[in-house]
Design a protein around this motif. Structure first.
Motif, PDB file in Angstrom:
ATOM      1  N   GLY A 143      41.036  56.081  32.613  1.00  0.00           N
ATOM      2  CA  GLY A 143      39.776  55.966  31.894  1.00  0.00           C
ATOM      3  C   GLY A 143      39.798  54.819  30.907  1.00  0.00           C
ATOM      4  N   ARG A 144      38.632  54.529  30.338  1.00  0.00           N
ATOM      5  CA  ARG A 144      38.519  53.432  29.393  1.00  0.00           C
ATOM      6  C   ARG A 144      39.343  53.725  28.147  1.00  0.00           C
ATOM      7  N   GLY A 145      40.078  52.714  27.701  1.00  0.00           N
ATOM      8  CA  GLY A 145      40.888  52.889  26.506  1.00  0.00           C
ATOM      9  C   GLY A 145      41.566  51.593  26.128  1.00  0.00           C
ATOM     10  N   LEU A 146      42.314  51.654  25.033  1.00  0.00           N
ATOM     11  CA  LEU A 146      43.132  50.534  24.580  1.00  0.00           C
ATOM     12  C   LEU A 146      44.563  50.821  24.999  1.00  0.00           C
ATOM     13  N   TYR A 147      45.120  49.951  25.843  1.00  0.00           N
ATOM     14  CA  TYR A 147      46.467  50.148  26.340  1.00  0.00           C
ATOM     15  C   TYR A 147      47.346  48.999  25.865  1.00  0.00           C
ATOM     16  N   LEU A 148      48.285  49.343  24.986  1.00  0.00           N
ATOM     17  CA  LEU A 148      49.192  48.372  24.384  1.00  0.00           C
ATOM     18  C   LEU A 148      50.571  48.559  25.007  1.00  0.00           C
ATOM     19  N   MET A 149      51.165  47.471  25.471  1.00  0.00           N
ATOM     20  CA  MET A 149      52.439  47.568  26.171  1.00  0.00           C
ATOM     21  C   MET A 149      53.411  46.509  25.657  1.00  0.00           C
ATOM     22  N   ASP A 150      54.562  46.975  25.202  1.00  0.00           N
ATOM     23  CA  ASP A 150      55.590  46.070  24.693  1.00  0.00           C
ATOM     24  C   ASP A 150      56.739  46.024  25.688  1.00  0.00           C
ATOM     25  N   GLU A 151      56.843  44.902  26.419  1.00  0.00           N
ATOM     26  CA  GLU A 151      57.885  44.669  27.410  1.00  0.00           C
ATOM     27  C   GLU A 151      57.982  45.818  28.415  1.00  0.00           C
ATOM     28  N   PRO A 152      56.872  46.150  29.075  1.00  0.00           N
ATOM     29  CA  PRO A 152      56.900  47.256  30.042  1.00  0.00           C
ATOM     30  C   PRO A 152      57.765  46.969  31.258  1.00  0.00           C
ATOM     31  N   GLU A 153      58.130  45.700  31.473  1.00  0.00           N
ATOM     32  CA  GLU A 153      58.957  45.363  32.635  1.00  0.00           C
ATOM     33  C   GLU A 153      60.390  45.868  32.512  1.00  0.00           C
ATOM     34  N   SER A 154      60.780  46.320  31.314  1.00  0.00           N
ATOM     35  CA  SER A 154      62.145  46.817  31.118  1.00  0.00           C
ATOM     36  C   SER A 154      62.419  47.986  32.062  1.00  0.00           C
ATOM     37  N   GLY A 155      63.393  47.820  32.932  1.00  0.00           N
ATOM     38  CA  GLY A 155      63.762  48.878  33.869  1.00  0.00           C
ATOM     39  C   GLY A 155      62.964  48.881  35.158  1.00  0.00           C
ATOM     40  N   LEU A 156      61.957  48.022  35.272  1.00  0.00           N
ATOM     41  CA  LEU A 156      61.124  48.007  36.473  1.00  0.00           C
ATOM     42  C   LEU A 156      61.643  46.983  37.485  1.00  0.00           C
ATOM     43  N   SER A 157      61.702  47.379  38.745  1.00  0.00           N
ATOM     44  CA  SER A 157      62.033  46.430  39.796  1.00  0.00           C
ATOM     45  C   SER A 157      60.900  45.425  39.936  1.00  0.00           C
ATOM     46  N   PHE A 158      61.164  44.361  40.667  1.00  0.00           N
ATOM     47  CA  PHE A 158      60.149  43.327  40.890  1.00  0.00           C
ATOM     48  C   PHE A 158      58.918  43.938  41.570  1.00  0.00           C
ATOM     49  N   ILE A 159      59.157  44.820  42.546  1.00  0.00           N
ATOM     50  CA  ILE A 159      58.036  45.439  43.264  1.00  0.00           C
ATOM     51  C   ILE A 159      57.244  46.360  42.344  1.00  0.00           C
ATOM     52  N   ARG A 160      57.940  47.127  41.484  1.00  0.00           N
ATOM     53  CA  ARG A 160      57.237  48.005  40.548  1.00  0.00           C
ATOM     54  C   ARG A 160      56.426  47.188  39.537  1.00  0.00           C
ATOM     55  N   GLN A 161      56.939  46.015  39.167  1.00  0.00           N
ATOM     56  CA  GLN A 161      56.159  45.163  38.269  1.00  0.00           C
ATOM     57  C   GLN A 161      54.849  44.742  38.931  1.00  0.00           C
ATOM     58  N   MET A 162      54.912  44.441  40.217  1.00  0.00           N
ATOM     59  CA  MET A 162      53.693  44.068  40.929  1.00  0.00           C
ATOM     60  C   MET A 162      52.734  45.255  41.022  1.00  0.00           C
ATOM     61  N   ALA A 163      53.293  46.461  41.159  1.00  0.00           N
ATOM     62  CA  ALA A 163      52.454  47.655  41.202  1.00  0.00           C
ATOM     63  C   ALA A 163      51.776  47.891  39.850  1.00  0.00           C
ATOM     64  N   ILE A 179      46.571  44.848  26.035  1.00  0.00           N
ATOM     65  CA  ILE A 179      47.323  43.806  25.331  1.00  0.00           C
ATOM     66  C   ILE A 179      48.795  44.038  25.647  1.00  0.00           C
ATOM     67  N   ILE A 180      49.430  43.039  26.254  1.00  0.00           N
ATOM     68  CA  ILE A 180      50.806  43.173  26.727  1.00  0.00           C
ATOM     69  C   ILE A 180      51.689  42.101  26.095  1.00  0.00           C
ATOM     70  N   VAL A 181      52.863  42.517  25.667  1.00  0.00           N
ATOM     71  CA  VAL A 181      53.928  41.586  25.282  1.00  0.00           C
ATOM     72  C   VAL A 181      54.943  41.605  26.421  1.00  0.00           C
ATOM     73  N   THR A 182      55.253  40.455  26.972  1.00  0.00           N
ATOM     74  CA  THR A 182      56.134  40.443  28.134  1.00  0.00           C
ATOM     75  C   THR A 182      56.840  39.109  28.313  1.00  0.00           C
ATOM     76  N   HIS A 183      57.990  39.180  29.011  1.00  0.00           N
ATOM     77  CA  HIS A 183      58.697  37.987  29.478  1.00  0.00           C
ATOM     78  C   HIS A 183      58.527  37.828  30.982  1.00  0.00           C
ATOM     79  N   SER A 184      57.766  38.740  31.600  1.00  0.00           N
ATOM     80  CA  SER A 184      57.674  38.779  33.054  1.00  0.00           C
ATOM     81  C   SER A 184      56.544  37.901  33.581  1.00  0.00           C
ATOM     82  N   PRO A 185      56.867  36.873  34.371  1.00  0.00           N
ATOM     83  CA  PRO A 185      55.807  36.071  34.985  1.00  0.00           C
ATOM     84  C   PRO A 185      54.910  36.901  35.908  1.00  0.00           C
ATOM     85  N   VAL A 186      55.458  37.995  36.441  1.00  0.00           N
ATOM     86  CA  VAL A 186      54.646  38.857  37.301  1.00  0.00           C
ATOM     87  C   VAL A 186      53.494  39.452  36.502  1.00  0.00           C
TER      88      VAL A 186
END
Length: 240
Positions: A143-163, A179-186
């Motif tokens: 649903g509609r909301g504010l979703y803040l994510m700090d380095e969510p790629e931690s622990g995620l495989s490349f495929i899960r990052q694409m998901a 709003i996402i903070v990330t080092h992941s180009p994906v």
């Protein structure tokens, strides 16, 4: 639709403000520009370690009413419990606040608070870290909301990052603000994302093309000649 957070404004330092933020590049940019506005449904914040990306996101989160450790929005957190309240002020849009703050460094603790009653009636600690993050996104980012994510790629495989990329894009299309903070180009590749890149020299580039980001260029260079890059980095670290 109006964003849940319209901008982040700098505040004049007060006695209880954490003065270490004066040396943090992202906050130096904020003080210089006075206001950082959020125009796009998806804002991706990137840059090298130590530029203040996560702390900037924390300032947004506590102003919006999320707990410092993260988790679902409950409306019970008092922003005066966090000293960043004296450094920056996030202004809210007219929509009632809801959403989730996912913070990599404290996610283990947040996941534990659910015990056996996480969405879907599961125990998140019975999953791997990556599986748990994916489960939260699929079952709580609804649903509609504010979703803040700090380095969510931690622990995620490349495929899960694409998901995750696909899940977040669908949310943005339905009127959510991300709003996402990330080092992941994906994750930087989410369609329509406004990419911000902070530098250690206290500069901010907004509206950066994915291919121009430091993270993308570093990954591209590595893939073009991984053996040479690996040997080069080994030599550099040996000499440092």
């Amino acid at each position: 639709m109006m964003p849940f957070i319209t901008d982040l404004a700098a505040l004049e330092f007060r006695g209880s403000a954490p003065h270490w933020t004066e040396k943090v590049p992202a906050f130096q940019v904020l003080r210089e520009q006075r206001v950082l506005d959020f125009r796009a449904p998806v804002t991706v914040i990137t840059g090298e370690n130590g530029v203040g990306k996560s702390t900037l996101l924390e300032a947004i989160a506590i102003n919006a009413g999320f707990g410092t450790e993260g988790g679902e929005y409950t409306g019970k957190f008092n922003p005066f419990d966090n000293p960043l309240k004296n450094v920056a002020k996030a202004h809210k849009g007219p929509e009632p606040m809801r959403g989730f703050f996912l913070r990599a460094e404290s996610y283990f603790n947040v996941a534990g608070t659910y015990q056996d009653e996480a969405p879907g009636w599961v125990n998140l600690h019975h999953m791997s870290h990556g599986e748990s993050v994916m489960h939260i996104v699929q079952h709580t980012f609804v649903g509609r909301g504010l979703y803040l994510m700090d380095e969510p790629e931690s622990g995620l495989s490349f495929i899960r990052q694409m998901a995750i990329l696909a899940e977040l894009h669908a949310l943005s299309q339905s009127g959510s603000q991300i709003i996402i903070v990330t080092h992941s180009p994906v994750l930087m590749a989410i369609p329509g994302a406004d990419i911000w890149e902070f530098s250690a020299d206290s500069e901010l580039r907004r509206g950066v093309d994915l291919e121009e980001t430091t993270a993308f260029r570093a990954l591209r260079d590595f893939f073009e000649d991984p053996e040479e890059i690996a040997e080069f980095m080994v030599d550099v670290m040996r000499e440092s």
